[in-house]
Design a protein around this motif. Structure first.
Motif, PDB file in Angstrom:
ATOM      1  N   LEU A  70       0.862  -1.174   0.000  1.00 48.46           N
ATOM      2  CA  LEU A  70       0.000   0.000   0.000  1.00 48.46           C
ATOM      3  C   LEU A  70       0.901   1.227   0.000  1.00 48.46           C
ATOM      4  O   LEU A  70       1.626   1.473   0.966  1.00 48.46           O
ATOM      5  CB  LEU A  70      -0.913  -0.012   1.222  1.00 48.46           C
ATOM      6  N   ALA A  72       1.324   4.638   0.675  1.00 50.72           N
ATOM      7  CA  ALA A  72       0.672   5.727   1.400  1.00 50.72           C
ATOM      8  C   ALA A  72       1.392   7.057   1.214  1.00 50.72           C
ATOM      9  O   ALA A  72       0.967   8.064   1.787  1.00 50.72           O
ATOM     10  CB  ALA A  72       0.581   5.385   2.889  1.00 50.72           C
ATOM     11  N   PRO A  98      -6.618  -4.208  -6.898  1.00 50.06           N
ATOM     12  CA  PRO A  98      -5.197  -3.833  -6.912  1.00 50.06           C
ATOM     13  C   PRO A  98      -4.520  -4.277  -8.205  1.00 50.06           C
ATOM     14  O   PRO A  98      -4.931  -5.261  -8.844  1.00 50.06           O
ATOM     15  CB  PRO A  98      -4.610  -4.598  -5.715  1.00 50.06           C
ATOM     16  N   VAL A 108      -1.350  -0.868  -4.674  1.00 52.59           N
ATOM     17  CA  VAL A 108      -2.220   0.286  -4.886  1.00 52.59           C
ATOM     18  C   VAL A 108      -1.418   1.546  -4.609  1.00 52.59           C
ATOM     19  O   VAL A 108      -0.705   1.639  -3.606  1.00 52.59           O
ATOM     20  CB  VAL A 108      -3.464   0.238  -3.975  1.00 52.59           C
ATOM     21  N   SER A 109      -1.523   2.505  -5.518  1.00 58.02           N
ATOM     22  CA  SER A 109      -0.811   3.778  -5.394  1.00 58.02           C
ATOM     23  C   SER A 109      -1.634   4.848  -6.089  1.00 58.02           C
ATOM     24  O   SER A 109      -2.374   4.566  -7.038  1.00 58.02           O
ATOM     25  CB  SER A 109       0.576   3.679  -6.044  1.00 58.02           C
ATOM     26  N   ILE A 110      -1.516   6.074  -5.620  1.00 52.00           N
ATOM     27  CA  ILE A 110      -2.256   7.175  -6.239  1.00 52.00           C
ATOM     28  C   ILE A 110      -1.879   7.315  -7.710  1.00 52.00           C
ATOM     29  O   ILE A 110      -2.699   7.716  -8.547  1.00 52.00           O
ATOM     30  CB  ILE A 110      -2.012   8.498  -5.474  1.00 52.00           C
ATOM     31  N   VAL A 132      -5.691   7.719   1.868  1.00 56.77           N
ATOM     32  CA  VAL A 132      -5.026   6.558   2.460  1.00 56.77           C
ATOM     33  C   VAL A 132      -6.045   5.647   3.134  1.00 56.77           C
ATOM     34  O   VAL A 132      -5.966   4.412   3.022  1.00 56.77           O
ATOM     35  CB  VAL A 132      -3.936   7.014   3.459  1.00 56.77           C
ATOM     36  N   GLN A 134      -9.088   5.249   2.243  1.00 51.25           N
ATOM     37  CA  GLN A 134      -9.817   4.563   1.177  1.00 51.25           C
ATOM     38  C   GLN A 134      -8.989   3.455   0.535  1.00 51.25           C
ATOM     39  O   GLN A 134      -9.546   2.472   0.036  1.00 51.25           O
ATOM     40  CB  GLN A 134     -10.273   5.571   0.124  1.00 51.25           C
ATOM     41  N   PHE A 135      -7.678   3.602   0.548  1.00 51.09           N
ATOM     42  CA  PHE A 135      -6.836   2.512   0.053  1.00 51.09           C
ATOM     43  C   PHE A 135      -7.054   1.249   0.896  1.00 51.09           C
ATOM     44  O   PHE A 135      -6.845   0.135   0.419  1.00 51.09           O
ATOM     45  CB  PHE A 135      -5.358   2.905   0.120  1.00 51.09           C
ATOM     46  N   TRP A 136      -7.458   1.442   2.141  1.00 46.25           N
ATOM     47  CA  TRP A 136      -7.726   0.308   3.033  1.00 46.25           C
ATOM     48  C   TRP A 136      -9.184  -0.142   2.944  1.00 46.25           C
ATOM     49  O   TRP A 136      -9.466  -1.327   2.823  1.00 46.25           O
ATOM     50  CB  TRP A 136      -7.376   0.695   4.467  1.00 46.25           C
ATOM     51  N   VAL A 139     -10.501  -0.842  -1.246  1.00 48.90           N
ATOM     52  CA  VAL A 139      -9.749  -1.749  -2.129  1.00 48.90           C
ATOM     53  C   VAL A 139     -10.024  -3.196  -1.728  1.00 48.90           C
ATOM     54  O   VAL A 139      -9.925  -3.550  -0.547  1.00 48.90           O
ATOM     55  CB  VAL A 139      -8.239  -1.463  -2.060  1.00 48.90           C
ATOM     56  N   TRP A 141      -8.562  -6.193  -1.443  1.00 52.98           N
ATOM     57  CA  TRP A 141      -7.207  -6.747  -1.415  1.00 52.98           C
ATOM     58  C   TRP A 141      -7.193  -8.268  -1.537  1.00 52.98           C
ATOM     59  O   TRP A 141      -6.191  -8.855  -1.931  1.00 52.98           O
ATOM     60  CB  TRP A 141      -6.504  -6.346  -0.116  1.00 52.98           C
TER      61      TRP A 141
END
Length: 290
Positions: A70, A72, A98, A108-110, A132, A134-136, A139, A141
């Motif tokens: 991830l 961040a 992802p 996952v990256s911006i 960040v 929302q990446f959790w 996503v 995973w």
């Protein structure tokens, strides 16, 4: 007793808010099953934190674990470049899917969400922190054994968000062999202590250089002080990464997975054993509610 004003300086020790402190842990996406989340932190920029994050993920994958990265570091993302991942992320009814590296690391990256990855992300701290989260939460995973979170340097909004919102089992501190090392490491470690997160180890990047002709080892940035610093904080696990042009070239070429890294393999083995003894923060939260 009067109604609680949420000012802990004015309430009594029997106040319900004192007995049940608010948890900021975010629930993961319903399609995510992540066992161990490990934060990679540094007190300052330019020490190779993203390199260590990527290298540990590669080590985990080489061991056969389902692995995720991830990114961040929203304003300075570098993970996609190191792995040669350029495809934009897509979403379905379950969430964001992802990207996969060549060996199968979920990422996952911006940069993988932007139309033009060369455009700067000019956001205020609150927007970055929400991204960040929302990446959790957004996503999907899937089943992940080890997730490595590459954080921006320092002790600001994003590291605080990651510490509070994600079920971090522990952190790895990255530094370099310079006189500021004790100050740099100290800030990161003290933040981890304040957030009740164990330090799993310290990685000293650019620790030395080995001449390819005579094999002489040279400490280009001065003699290491990391052992003394680690001892002063009671940290047992210290790992040293040399200056290796092959690794730098691989990152530039997006082929970091092809470069062997014995020191990071060793570091991962130690970290994996430690993580196996640390309960999930979600478990601790359930125990507190019981």
């Amino acid at each position: 007793m009067s109604e609680c004003s949420h000012n802990c300086g004015s309430c009594g020790e029997n106040c319900a808010s004192r007995q049940s402190p608010q948890s900021f842990l975010e629930k993961p996406n319903e399609m995510s099953r992540v066992d161990s989340v490990i934060g990679i932190v540094s007190g300052k920029g330019g020490v190779g934190k993203s390199l260590v994050s990527a290298s540990l993920a590669c080590a985990a994958r080489r061991r056969g674990y389902e692995t995720a990265l991830l990114d961040a570091d929203v304003t300075g993302p570098s993970i996609p470049k190191a792995f040669g991942v350029t495809e934009r992320l897509i979403a379905n009814e379950y969430g964001v899917i992802p990207a996969k590296t060549s060996t199968g690391i979920s990422t996952v990256s911006i940069n993988l969400l932007m139309q033009d990855p060369t455009q700067p992300v000019i956001w205020r701290g609150a927007m970055i922190s929400n991204a960040v989260r929302q990446f959790w939460t957004d996503v999907a995973w899937g089943d992940v054994d080890f997730m490595f979170v590459d954080m921006p340097p320092g002790t600001g909004d994003v590291p605080l968000t990651v510490f509070q919102a994600l079920p971090i089992k522990g952190i790895v501190v990255v530094t370099t062999p310079q006189d500021l090392v004790s100050l740099i490491v100290g800030k990161a470690i003290k933040m981890a202590e304040m957030m009740n997160k164990p330090v799993l180890g310290i990685v000293e990047n650019m620790s030395y250089y080995v001449c390819p002709h005579c094999n002489e080892r040279t400490s280009i940035f001065g003699e290491s002080k990391i052992d003394e610093v680690a001892k002063s904080f009671g940290i047992e696990n210290v790992f040293r990464l040399p200056i290796d042009p092959a690794v730098a070239q691989a990152c530039d070429a997006g082929t970091i997975e092809s470069v062997p890294n014995p020191e990071m393999d060793k570091a991962f083995d130690v970290i994996a054993k430690l993580c196996a003894t640390i309960p999930s923060p979600y478990d601790a939260e359930k125990g507190a509610d019981a």
